[in-house]
Design an enzyme around this catalytic site. Structure first.
Site, PDB file in Angstrom:
ATOM      1  CE  LYS A  34      -0.332  -0.091   5.032  1.00  0.00           C
ATOM      2  NZ  LYS A  34      -1.050  -0.681   6.165  1.00  0.00           N
ATOM      3  CE1 TYR A 273      11.462  33.164   0.447  1.00  0.00           C
ATOM      4  CE2 TYR A 273      11.736  30.806   0.734  1.00  0.00           C
ATOM      5  CZ  TYR A 273      11.359  31.883  -0.043  1.00  0.00           C
ATOM      6  OH  TYR A 273      10.877  31.678  -1.297  1.00  0.00           O
TER       7      TYR A 273
HETATM    8  C1  LIG Z   1      -0.330  -1.734   6.722  1.00  0.00           C
HETATM    9  C2  LIG Z   1      -0.934  -3.003   7.141  1.00  0.00           C
HETATM   10  C3  LIG Z   1      -0.130  -4.127   7.378  1.00  0.00           C
HETATM   11  C4  LIG Z   1       1.388  -4.091   7.319  1.00  0.00           C
HETATM   12  O1  LIG Z   1       1.910  -3.383   8.417  1.00  0.00           O
HETATM   13  P1  LIG Z   1       3.502  -3.338   8.700  1.00  0.00           P
HETATM   14  O2  LIG Z   1       3.600  -2.831  10.088  1.00  0.00           O
HETATM   15  O3  LIG Z   1       4.080  -2.380   7.716  1.00  0.00           O
HETATM   16  O4  LIG Z   1       4.016  -4.697   8.508  1.00  0.00           O
HETATM   17  C5  LIG Z   1      -0.765  -5.304   7.691  1.00  0.00           C
HETATM   18  N1  LIG Z   1      -2.112  -5.385   7.785  1.00  0.00           N
HETATM   19  C6  LIG Z   1      -2.911  -4.330   7.560  1.00  0.00           C
HETATM   20  C7  LIG Z   1      -4.383  -4.466   7.681  1.00  0.00           C
HETATM   21  C8  LIG Z   1      -2.349  -3.102   7.247  1.00  0.00           C
HETATM   22  O5  LIG Z   1      -3.137  -2.052   7.042  1.00  0.00           O
END
Ligand SMILES: *Cc1c(COP(=O)(O)O)cnc(C)c1O
Length: 381
Positions: A34, A273
C-alpha cells in the site's frame, strides 16, 4: 532530475529471505505494498519481489489495486485490505482480486455482481475484535454467514482476518492478546457453522516478530520488507532473542540529488528566508534542489543533514518548497553537480531513515509514505 530515489533490489531480496527464514515454509508471506509500496514505487517493487518468490500482495484500496494489477504475473494474488469503491467491484471480481469484507453491504453488492458475471467473489472476512476501526461485529458476522451459505456458488472465503491495535508497542500487550482470543473464538464459531475459512491471518510486521503464535497461515508484512523495524522496541525485542546482534535488515532506498550552487556567505549575514539562520562566521554553503514539495519536510529546517563527498553537511535555514541550503564550510571541495545523499550511504557515512524519522518526530511509515510519486524511482542491484 532534481532528485532520484534508487531502489536496491538486493536489499528487498535480503529482507524477504530474512522474513521467510523466520516464518518457515508453511506460512505465506503476503507483501504489503500500500502507499505506493511504502513510497518505494510499485513499478520497481512488484516485479522484484515476484522474482524472489512473493506470490501474494496486499494494498489498501481498490484504486491501489488498479495501479498494481498491471505489474502482476499470472497466478499471483492481490488482496485489498480496505476501501473498495463500488464502481470497481465488477473489475475486482472479474479479475479474481481478493478483498476484505468489512461490512454486510460490501458482501451484498459483491454477491449481486458475482451473480451478474457468473463467478465467485473472493473474500476475506475482516473481524472486529477490539480495534474499533473496520470489521464485522458478531451480529454482522451472523448476517454474512447466512449470505455466504445462501449464495455459495458466488462467493469463496479465502481468509479470515483482523488487525491488531498496535502490536508494535508492548504497552498494548493486553489489548492485542484480548483481540487475538476473540479472533480465535470467532474462528471456532465459523468452523462450527461449516464455513470454509481459507487462510487465517492477523500478523503484520510487529506481531510477526514478537508474537510468533500469531503467524498462523499467512503474515502481512510491510515495513520489514523495506528494511525498517516497526519501532525501536521491536528491534530490541528481536535483538534480545538472537545471539548475533547485527541488524538482518537492509534498507532499500537511497535518495539522491546533486549540488546546484556553491557560494560564500559573510559573517553576520542572514541565509535564506527571514531570520532563521545567521552566519556565525564567514561560511561556504551549497544549495540542493530538493524541498518540501519533494517530501523533504520543513521540520528539518536548521535540523537535517545530508552527505556530500561522503561528509555530513548540516541543513541551515528553512526548507524551501524546492531548495535546501547546507553548510559546507568544513568541507574540502564541493562543486556543482556533486552527488548529494538525502537518505542512504556514501563513502562509509550514512543518513538513515531512522535518524531522519527521529529528527523529524515522525515514524518511518509516514516519511516513506510521504515520498511523492513525482520523484523518479530507479531500480538498482
Ligand atoms: C499496513 C498493514 C499491514 C502491514 O503493516 P507493517 O507494520 O508495515 O508490517 C498489515 N495489515 C494491515 C491491515 C495493514 O493495514
Amino acid at each position: 532530475m532534481n532528485s532520484v530515489i534508487e531502489i536496491k533490489k538486493s536489499a528487498l531480496e535480503n529482507n524477504y529471505r530474512f522474513i521467510k527464514s523466520l516464518v518457515g515454509d508453511d506460512v505465506t508471506v503476503c507483501a504489503v505494498v500500500k502507499g505506493n509500496a511504502y513510497g518505494h514505487g510499485v513499478e520497481q517493487v512488484l516485479p522484484a519481489l515476484q522474482s524472489y518468490g512473493v506470490n501474494h500482495f496486499a494494498v489498501f484500496s481498490s484504486a491501489e489495486a488498479l495501479q498494481c494489477f498491471r505489474y502482476l504475473r499470472d497466478n499471483v494474488k492481490l488482496m485489498i485490505m480496505g476501501f473498495v469503491e463500488h464502481a470497481h467491484l465488477r473489475w475486482i471480481i472479474e479479475n479474481e482480486i481478493e478483498f476484505y469484507v468489512y461490512s454486510c453491504e460490501i458482501l451484498k453488492s459483491a454477491l449481486s455482481i458475482a451473480q451478474l458475471v457468473n463467478t465467485k467473489a473472493l473474500v476475506h472476512l475482516d473481524l472486529e475484535t477490539g480495534m474499533n476501526r473496520t470489521g464485522l461485529t458478531e451480529k454482522e458476522l451472523d448476517k454474512c454467514i447466512s449470505l455466504i451459505k445462501k449464495y455459495e456458488e458466488y462467493v469463496e472465503v479465502r481468509g479470515v482476518t483482523t488487525h491488531f491495535a498496535g502490536a508494535e508497542s508492548i504497552a498494548n500487550y493486553v489489548r492485542v492478546m484480548d483481540q487475538y482470543s476473540r479472533y480465535k473464538e470467532r474462528i471456532k464459531y465459523l468452523e462450527k457453522h461449516n464455513i470454509d475459512i481459507g487462510s487465517r491471518h492477523v500478523a503484520s510486521s510487529a506481531a510477526t516478530i514478537i508474537y510468533p503464535d500469531t503467524r498462523l497461515d499467512m503474515v502481512r508484512v510491510g515495513v520489514l520488507l523495506y528494511g525498517y523495524w516497526p519501532t525501536r522496541e521491536i528491534w530490541i525485542q528481536y535483538a534480545r532473542s538472537v545471539k548475533n546482534h547485527s541488524n538482518p535488515l537492509q534498507r532499500s532506498i537511497v535518495w539522491k540529488s546533486s549540488v546546484m550552487v556553491v557560494k560564500d556567505v559573510e559573517e553576520g549575514e542572514f541565509v535564506g528566508y527571514g531570520l532563521g539562520y545567521q552566519a556565525p562566521q564567514d561560511m561556504k554553503i551549497m544549495i540542493v534542489p530538493v524541498g518540501y514539495v519533494d517530501g523533504y519536510s520543513r521540520s528539518l529546517s536548521n535540523n537535517g543533514h545530508v552527505l556530500v563527498n561522503g561528509q555530513r553537511a548540516d541543513v541551515i535555514g528553512s526548507i524551501n518548497m524546492n531548495m535546501v541550503l547546507c553548510n559546507i564550510s568544513d568541507h574540502d571541495s564541493v562543486s556543482p553537480g556533486d552527488e548529494v545523499i538525502l537518505i542512504g550511504a556514501q563513502n562509509g557515512n550514512e543518513i538513515t531513515f531512522n535518524s531522519f524519522a527521529e529528527m523529524n518526530n515522525a515514524m518511518n511509515y509516514e516519511i516513506l509514505a510521504r515520498l511523492p510519486e513525482h520523484v523518479p524511482r530507479i531500480s538498482v542491484l
